[in-house]
Every structure is written in structure tokens, then in C-alpha cells.
Enzyme design. Sequence first.
Site, PDB file in Angstrom:
ATOM      1  N   PRO A  88       0.810  -1.228   0.000  1.00  0.00           N
ATOM      2  CA  PRO A  88       0.000   0.000   0.000  1.00  0.00           C
ATOM      3  C   PRO A  88       0.839   1.272   0.000  1.00  0.00           C
ATOM      4  O   PRO A  88       0.353   2.333  -0.413  1.00  0.00           O
ATOM      5  CB  PRO A  88      -0.815  -0.110   1.292  1.00  0.00           C
ATOM      6  CG  PRO A  88      -0.842  -1.563   1.616  1.00  0.00           C
ATOM      7  CD  PRO A  88       0.474  -2.105   1.131  1.00  0.00           C
ATOM      8  N   GLU A 115       1.641  -8.237   8.743  1.00  0.00           N
ATOM      9  CA  GLU A 115       1.610  -6.799   8.987  1.00  0.00           C
ATOM     10  C   GLU A 115       2.470  -6.011   8.001  1.00  0.00           C
ATOM     11  O   GLU A 115       2.222  -4.844   7.737  1.00  0.00           O
ATOM     12  CB  GLU A 115       2.082  -6.508  10.418  1.00  0.00           C
ATOM     13  CG  GLU A 115       1.930  -5.059  10.871  1.00  0.00           C
ATOM     14  CD  GLU A 115       0.484  -4.621  10.971  1.00  0.00           C
ATOM     15  OE1 GLU A 115       0.227  -3.402  10.912  1.00  0.00           O
ATOM     16  OE2 GLU A 115      -0.402  -5.494  11.104  1.00  0.00           O
ATOM     17  N   ARG A 153      -1.373  -8.209 -21.593  1.00  0.00           N
ATOM     18  CA  ARG A 153      -2.214  -7.811 -22.723  1.00  0.00           C
ATOM     19  C   ARG A 153      -1.515  -6.805 -23.643  1.00  0.00           C
ATOM     20  O   ARG A 153      -1.950  -6.581 -24.771  1.00  0.00           O
ATOM     21  CB  ARG A 153      -3.550  -7.264 -22.236  1.00  0.00           C
ATOM     22  CG  ARG A 153      -3.466  -5.940 -21.509  1.00  0.00           C
ATOM     23  CD  ARG A 153      -4.766  -5.590 -20.800  1.00  0.00           C
ATOM     24  NE  ARG A 153      -5.913  -5.775 -21.672  1.00  0.00           N
ATOM     25  CZ  ARG A 153      -6.312  -4.918 -22.596  1.00  0.00           C
ATOM     26  NH1 ARG A 153      -5.606  -3.809 -22.776  1.00  0.00           N
ATOM     27  NH2 ARG A 153      -7.372  -5.136 -23.337  1.00  0.00           N
ATOM     28  N   ASP A 168      -7.235   1.628 -25.725  1.00  0.00           N
ATOM     29  CA  ASP A 168      -7.925   1.443 -24.454  1.00  0.00           C
ATOM     30  C   ASP A 168      -7.898   2.722 -23.627  1.00  0.00           C
ATOM     31  O   ASP A 168      -7.038   3.590 -23.797  1.00  0.00           O
ATOM     32  CB  ASP A 168      -7.246   0.335 -23.632  1.00  0.00           C
ATOM     33  CG  ASP A 168      -7.660  -1.046 -24.102  1.00  0.00           C
ATOM     34  OD1 ASP A 168      -8.676  -1.145 -24.804  1.00  0.00           O
ATOM     35  OD2 ASP A 168      -6.953  -2.015 -23.777  1.00  0.00           O
TER      36      ASP A 168
END
Length: 249
Positions: A88, A115, A153, A168
Site C-alpha cells: 500500500p 503486517e 495484454r 484502451d
Amino acid sequence: MKIDILTLFPEMFKGVTESSIIKNAIEKKLVDVTATDFRPFSTHRQGHVDDYPYGGGAGMLLMAQPLFDAVAHLKKDEVKPRVILLDPAGVPYTQKLAEELAQEEQLIMICGHYEGYDERIREHLVTDEISIGDYILTGGEVGAMAIMDSVVRLLPGALGNDESAITDSFSTGLLEHPHYTRPAEFRGLEVPSILTSGHHANIERWRHEESLRRTAVRRPDLLEVYPLTDEDRAFLKAENLFEAKETNI
């Protein structure tokens, strides 16, 4: 391309690698994907890969040794891989970063649990720390799947039409324009007449303007860095779009 994933749950990747675009790319030998359990690399007598943090605190941390040894095992002498920590605290993942990673010969992605990580992993082992969003998941596996999908992709030959990846959303800097298919009329709802006009220049302009419209309404932040032309600015002003960003328009 070689993609290696270090995880405590390699079975999670079975469905992803045996389905859809990634499966096709593997069968075409465009990419080789391996999910490796890094627990066997632990030298701990009980095979532990985590331990309590120095100084106290909640939770357990992944130890440096198993991951250092696992990455060393996966590295090839002739290739310098990008070693990615799913975390994160990493940089936000973007299409631009996906395009950059798609140029690499080898990616090694580390999926964390517990953690967090021993800080020496960040400082001395990985080349990149990446976050797929501002939320917390149980582990890094879902993030690794997202990165793998977005990268594979982009490999030439992975899609039936390579132009699809170029047009895209986010690849052009704008959200993608609306699409329609047959029938031309469905329950009284008609396809915009310009799309059936056969006038390709007008169709392309319509598509670009609809991309501008959708981006201005849904993701105005993208227009802050998009190189708007004078014609783009005129369209946005005429449509009363993105008025909060007048300095850019």
C-alpha cells in the site's frame, strides 16, 4: 517475457493463468508465468517466513532471508529483472507504468502477508514498490494478478487486435469513447447516426470528442496533464465541460 510471482499461496494463480488472454499468451509462448511458494527458501528450523517486529507492535513481519534467497534463485545472470513489492505504500499503479513494465524481460513480484515487510527488503532487494489502490487487501496476490493482466495484454500478439491495447482507456491519456454494435436500433434506442454514416474522419472526431466529454465528466484530473489542442479547448468550452479547470482550457 518471464513473470515470477513469490507468494505463500501459489494455487491462487491457477485460475488466472489458465483463463482468457493470459492463458492464450502462455500457449503462444509470449510469456512464461511461474508462481513460487517462498516458504521452502526459509532457513528457519521450522520453516517460518515471518517473525515479531523489533521494538514491539501488532502483527508479524515477513523476514528478509527467505525473500532474498528466493529472488536470488529466480534471477538469471544475463537479465536484470524488475523486482516489484506489492504494498500500500508503493507508487500508484498506472497504465504508463504497465507500458513500461511490458518492455522488461523479467518481472519478479513479491506478494506480502501479515503486517508488513522487514525494511531491508524495501531498501536492498526490490526495484519497485507498487500499490494498486488506496485500500487494504489480505495479501499482494490480487495486486500481482492485476499487474500481470495489464502487462501481458500489452505484449505484441497477446490480443487478437494489437490496436485494442493502444486505444484502451488511459493508453491515450483519455477515457475511451462509447462503443455500439448491432442492431442499430434496440427497444427504441438507436446508435448515433454518425457511426453509420461511413464518414471516417467525422467518426474519428466524434470518438475523440466523446472521449474528451467522458473524461471531463468522470476523470477531470486526467485533463490536467493531457495535451489539449485549441480545438479540444473550444469543444470543452462549447459543451460547458470542465469549467473548474479553466486554466487548462
